[in-house]
Motif scaffolding. Structure first.
Motif, PDB file in Angstrom:
ATOM      1  N   ASP A  34      -0.679 -13.797 -38.588  1.00 47.49           N
ATOM      2  CA  ASP A  34      -2.108 -13.716 -38.909  1.00 47.49           C
ATOM      3  C   ASP A  34      -2.866 -12.940 -37.836  1.00 47.49           C
ATOM      4  O   ASP A  34      -3.727 -12.111 -38.148  1.00 47.49           O
ATOM      5  CB  ASP A  34      -2.712 -15.127 -39.017  1.00 47.49           C
ATOM      6  N   ILE A  35      -2.555 -13.237 -36.566  1.00 48.89           N
ATOM      7  CA  ILE A  35      -3.297 -12.595 -35.469  1.00 48.89           C
ATOM      8  C   ILE A  35      -3.124 -11.076 -35.524  1.00 48.89           C
ATOM      9  O   ILE A  35      -4.095 -10.321 -35.377  1.00 48.89           O
ATOM     10  CB  ILE A  35      -2.852 -13.173 -34.105  1.00 48.89           C
ATOM     11  N   TYR A  88      -1.345 -10.853 -28.879  1.00 50.18           N
ATOM     12  CA  TYR A  88      -2.543 -10.001 -28.844  1.00 50.18           C
ATOM     13  C   TYR A  88      -2.172  -8.559 -28.490  1.00 50.18           C
ATOM     14  O   TYR A  88      -2.790  -7.610 -28.968  1.00 50.18           O
ATOM     15  CB  TYR A  88      -3.570 -10.561 -27.852  1.00 50.18           C
ATOM     16  N   SER A 122      -1.176 -21.839 -32.191  1.00 50.88           N
ATOM     17  CA  SER A 122      -1.495 -22.846 -31.181  1.00 50.88           C
ATOM     18  C   SER A 122      -0.232 -23.425 -30.535  1.00 50.88           C
ATOM     19  O   SER A 122      -0.319 -24.061 -29.491  1.00 50.88           O
ATOM     20  CB  SER A 122      -2.303 -23.963 -31.819  1.00 50.88           C
ATOM     21  N   GLN A 147      -9.684 -10.642 -22.614  1.00 50.24           N
ATOM     22  CA  GLN A 147      -9.524 -12.077 -22.386  1.00 50.24           C
ATOM     23  C   GLN A 147     -10.648 -12.781 -23.152  1.00 50.24           C
ATOM     24  O   GLN A 147     -11.812 -12.502 -22.912  1.00 50.24           O
ATOM     25  CB  GLN A 147      -9.643 -12.421 -20.899  1.00 50.24           C
ATOM     26  N   SER A 148     -10.298 -13.666 -24.081  1.00 49.51           N
ATOM     27  CA  SER A 148     -11.332 -14.331 -24.887  1.00 49.51           C
ATOM     28  C   SER A 148     -10.714 -15.547 -25.567  1.00 49.51           C
ATOM     29  O   SER A 148      -9.615 -15.467 -26.097  1.00 49.51           O
ATOM     30  CB  SER A 148     -11.828 -13.336 -25.941  1.00 49.51           C
ATOM     31  N   ALA A 149     -11.442 -16.681 -25.538  1.00 53.76           N
ATOM     32  CA  ALA A 149     -10.900 -17.904 -26.140  1.00 53.76           C
ATOM     33  C   ALA A 149     -11.268 -17.979 -27.616  1.00 53.76           C
ATOM     34  O   ALA A 149     -12.392 -17.653 -27.996  1.00 53.76           O
ATOM     35  CB  ALA A 149     -11.466 -19.118 -25.412  1.00 53.76           C
ATOM     36  N   GLY A 150     -10.317 -18.372 -28.436  1.00 55.78           N
ATOM     37  CA  GLY A 150     -10.587 -18.459 -29.870  1.00 55.78           C
ATOM     38  C   GLY A 150     -10.279 -19.830 -30.431  1.00 55.78           C
ATOM     39  O   GLY A 150      -9.891 -20.741 -29.705  1.00 55.78           O
ATOM     40  N   LEU A 151     -10.483 -19.956 -31.749  1.00 55.07           N
ATOM     41  CA  LEU A 151     -10.127 -21.187 -32.474  1.00 55.07           C
ATOM     42  C   LEU A 151      -8.913 -20.832 -33.333  1.00 55.07           C
ATOM     43  O   LEU A 151      -9.041 -20.167 -34.352  1.00 55.07           O
ATOM     44  CB  LEU A 151     -11.309 -21.628 -33.348  1.00 55.07           C
ATOM     45  N   LEU A 152      -7.741 -21.236 -32.880  1.00 58.26           N
ATOM     46  CA  LEU A 152      -6.507 -20.740 -33.496  1.00 58.26           C
ATOM     47  C   LEU A 152      -5.931 -21.679 -34.546  1.00 58.26           C
ATOM     48  O   LEU A 152      -4.900 -21.363 -35.151  1.00 58.26           O
ATOM     49  CB  LEU A 152      -5.463 -20.479 -32.407  1.00 58.26           C
ATOM     50  N   ALA A 153      -6.578 -22.824 -34.781  1.00 56.32           N
ATOM     51  CA  ALA A 153      -6.049 -23.793 -35.765  1.00 56.32           C
ATOM     52  C   ALA A 153      -5.868 -23.110 -37.112  1.00 56.32           C
ATOM     53  O   ALA A 153      -6.791 -22.493 -37.632  1.00 56.32           O
ATOM     54  CB  ALA A 153      -7.009 -24.967 -35.898  1.00 56.32           C
ATOM     55  N   GLY A 154      -4.662 -23.226 -37.680  1.00 55.39           N
ATOM     56  CA  GLY A 154      -4.404 -22.665 -39.008  1.00 55.39           C
ATOM     57  C   GLY A 154      -3.948 -21.219 -38.998  1.00 55.39           C
ATOM     58  O   GLY A 154      -3.701 -20.647 -40.057  1.00 55.39           O
ATOM     59  N   LEU A 155      -3.863 -20.596 -37.806  1.00 51.16           N
ATOM     60  CA  LEU A 155      -3.415 -19.200 -37.727  1.00 51.16           C
ATOM     61  C   LEU A 155      -1.980 -19.134 -37.221  1.00 51.16           C
ATOM     62  O   LEU A 155      -1.562 -19.974 -36.419  1.00 51.16           O
ATOM     63  CB  LEU A 155      -4.317 -18.399 -36.779  1.00 51.16           C
ATOM     64  N   ILE A 214      -4.990  -9.699 -38.637  1.00 53.20           N
ATOM     65  CA  ILE A 214      -6.456  -9.690 -38.503  1.00 53.20           C
ATOM     66  C   ILE A 214      -6.910  -8.393 -37.822  1.00 53.20           C
ATOM     67  O   ILE A 214      -7.910  -7.784 -38.201  1.00 53.20           O
ATOM     68  CB  ILE A 214      -6.927 -10.939 -37.720  1.00 53.20           C
TER      69      ILE A 214
END
Lengths: 254, 335
Positions: free
Chosen positions: A99-100, A148, A137, A87-95, A103
């Motif tokens: 992509d996920i 994930y 997003s 569980q972890s918050a990310g910055l997903l703008a542009g993905l 990565i």
């Protein structure tokens, strides 16, 4: 000592902000088995897993995967053996969803064809093929969790560390994705709050309370009336194929 | 969106070349096309005075401004990744306010002999570094990993402190010296010399190569601290390196052109909207867009009220506001 251990944890202690969250925990997961960590909130389950996937440095004890000591293994090599769904918050703008998954594969340095094939298969398993190019997003919480999960399935490490893998997932995908993990025959250590799922998938269960393992064994033996009452403050028991809860649940302070 | 890169990147690169050439060909001095050709070809017929303007003033200025734009865009993109915050920019850790306070104090209080021997840019760089170290110190909590939110709050606190100091210096300073200090604060690339170009170029190339080499790790960091750690990324080490890249690139930019806002905040978002957030394409795109934007705005600074020059920072802020609002609308859907 079980034969052919894949993951071994010995006398592990983890402190967070100077406070003990995990105290003197030892367990062994044999190759190909699924072991579950259960217990009330704040019992130390996630802190234990964080030490295994190296987000937290233990203050004492040893962790070994496939015969390699954690402290002697480079971070990248450890991550290739031990993969985690966390569980972890990310910055997903542009993905995008693609992509996920990519990565996760990029850090493994696979050849492009193998990586693309793993990516497509994992997105298909997670039911995300038609949303592969959508902005991450714009995905719902459940779709993002599937994304994930797909990333981890694409990486397919030897040992799966799953921290509440069914979070936000509907019943169908809870079963589809955990069935897939089970089908692959990999070694798994996971936390789950759904005790019915624990009974369905786990070969062995550890009940944690206040940072320690207080009971362990086969799921039905650990999910006993006494443990439910003492650690979850719930009256109930396993009856036939289901966990039955009885009467009103008393408040924790009562 | 990364599949757009092979088409969009050459187009943006072409635009950069066109803008850079324009920055060399046009300016406050009027030069005929015949003279322009002669000057650029280093012909013996080229007028000496105009040749000096092009080769000693315009070309180093365009190169420096382009590299500052690229550097600030690179630093901004890296800061947004490191802190996983779309509002992060290179000045977030108090760099601009630290540089401002030091430069204003030097211009107002220090004897001219001291500022001449050290140079206001070097003093501004020292101020930026000092603010950065204060922010870093305030962000540390014993027994805890560095929390991006604490870094941001510490940066805001340090910025406010140095802003207040700057305002205090300007309030009590001698009016003539104060005017000079305000001119510096507004940012300008006028007077850029060839001597300033090599250091900027070396820093930009080195840090750009380092960033591209770590693009997979940077991508993983976007997904969250714990996810990146579970993929074998040493996030603490990566963050320290990003902060180092930021302080050096931003410090150099401030020392050459004063405070140039907005590029580090907006350009990474523009690049993200164009080709997505994967760093192997995002960083080159952000750098080229950053260079293009800053050279174009600097040219406008020279042309709009010629022969007077507008401050780069002021015009940039005025021109950046409308696209920023547009990008914010896009971001609302993307975050």
């Amino acid at each position: 000592m079980p034969s052919d251990p894949a993951l071994t944890i010995e006398n592990l202690a983890v402190h967070v902000g100077g406070k003990p969250y995990v105290r003197d925990v030892s367990l062994t997961v044999p190759k190909g088995q699924i072991h579950g960590l259960i217990g009330p909130n704040g019992a130390g389950k996630t802190s234990l897993l964080r030490a295994v996937y190296r987000a937290e440095r233990p203050v004492a004890g040893n962790i070994a995967a496939l015969g390699h000591q954690l402290t002697d293994t480079p971070f990248k090599d450890w991550a290739a053996m031990v993969g985690a769904l966390v569980q972890s918050a990310g910055l997903l703008a542009g993905l995008t969803a693609t992509d996920i998954v990519e990565i996760g594969l990029a850090v493994l340095n696979l050849d492009p064809d193998a990586a693309a094939s793993r990516r497509d298969a994992a997105l298909d398993l997670a039911g995300l093929t038609d949303k592969a190019d959508q902005p991450a997003s714009a995905l719902s919480g459940g779709e993002l969790q599937r994304c994930y999960f797909a990333q981890l399935l694409a990486r397919d490490p030897d040992i799966y560390i799953l921290d509440e893998p069914t979070n936000h997932l509907d019943l169908h995908y809870q079963l589809v994705l955990l069935d897939e993990v089970q089908r692959r025959g990999k070694t798994v250590l996971m936390t789950l709050h759904d005790l019915d799922l624990v009974r369905r998938y786990c070969d062995r269960v550890y009940l944690m309370s206040h940072g320690q393992i207080v009971d362990q064994g086969a799921p039905d033996a650990v999910i006993s009336r006494e443990n439910l009452k003492r650690h979850y403050m719930v009256n109930g028991e396993v009856s036939g194929d289901a966990l039955r809860i009885e009467g009103p649940v008393p408040r924790a302070s009562a | 969106m990364t599949h757009r890169f092979p088409i969009l990147f050459p187009l943006v690169l072409l635009l950069l070349v066109a803008v850079a050439v324009s920055g060399v060909l046009w300016g406050t001095a009027q030069i005929s096309w015949a003279d322009r050709a002669a000057i650029l070809l280093r012909s013996d017929d080229a007028p000496k005075g105009l040749s000096l303007i092009v080769w000693q003033w315009r070309i180093p200025r365009v190169l420096a401004v382009g590299m500052i734009g690229a550097g600030l865009a690179l630093a901004g993109a890296l800061m947004q990744t490191a802190l996983r915050n779309p509002m992060a920019d290179p000045y977030l850790m108090g760099l601009s306010s630290g540089a401002s306070a030091a430069a204003v104090a030097a211009i107002i209080w220090l004897p001219k002999s001291v500022t001449d021997s050290f140079g206001v840019p070097a003093i501004a760089f020292a101020g930026a570094a000092c603010a950065f170290l204060m922010t870093l110190g305030l962000s540390q909590r014993r027994g805890h990993p560095m929390d991006p939110l604490i870094v941001i709050l510490a940066g805001v606190a340090v910025s406010l402190m140095f802003q207040s100091l700057t305002a205090f210096f300007l309030y009590i300073g001698d009016p003539h010296a104060t005017r000079n200090a305000i001119g510096w604060l507004m940012g300008t690339a006028a007077g850029t010399e060839w001597a300033e170009v090599p250091l900027l170029a070396i820093a930009l190339v080195l840090f750009a190569l380092w960033s591209l080499r770590h693009s997979n790790a940077l991508d993983a960091t976007l997904l969250g601290e714990e996810r990146a750690q579970s993929m074998g990324i040493r996030t603490g080490r990566l963050r320290v390196m990003i902060f180092t890249v930021t302080v050096v690139l931003t410090g150099l930019a401030v020392s050459v052109a004063g405070i140039v806002g907005f590029v580090g905040l907006i350009v990474p978002h523009m690049a993200r909207l164009l080709i997505g957030a994967r760093h192997r394409v995002l960083l080159p795109m952000a750098m080229v867009v950053g260079a293009t934007v800053l050279i174009a705005v600097d040219l406008m600074c020279r042309m709009l009220l010629a022969p007077e020059e507008l401050p780069l920072g002021v015009l940039l802020a005025l021109l950046a506001a409308p696209p920023f609002i547009f990008i914010l609308r896009g971001l609302r859907r993307a975050i």
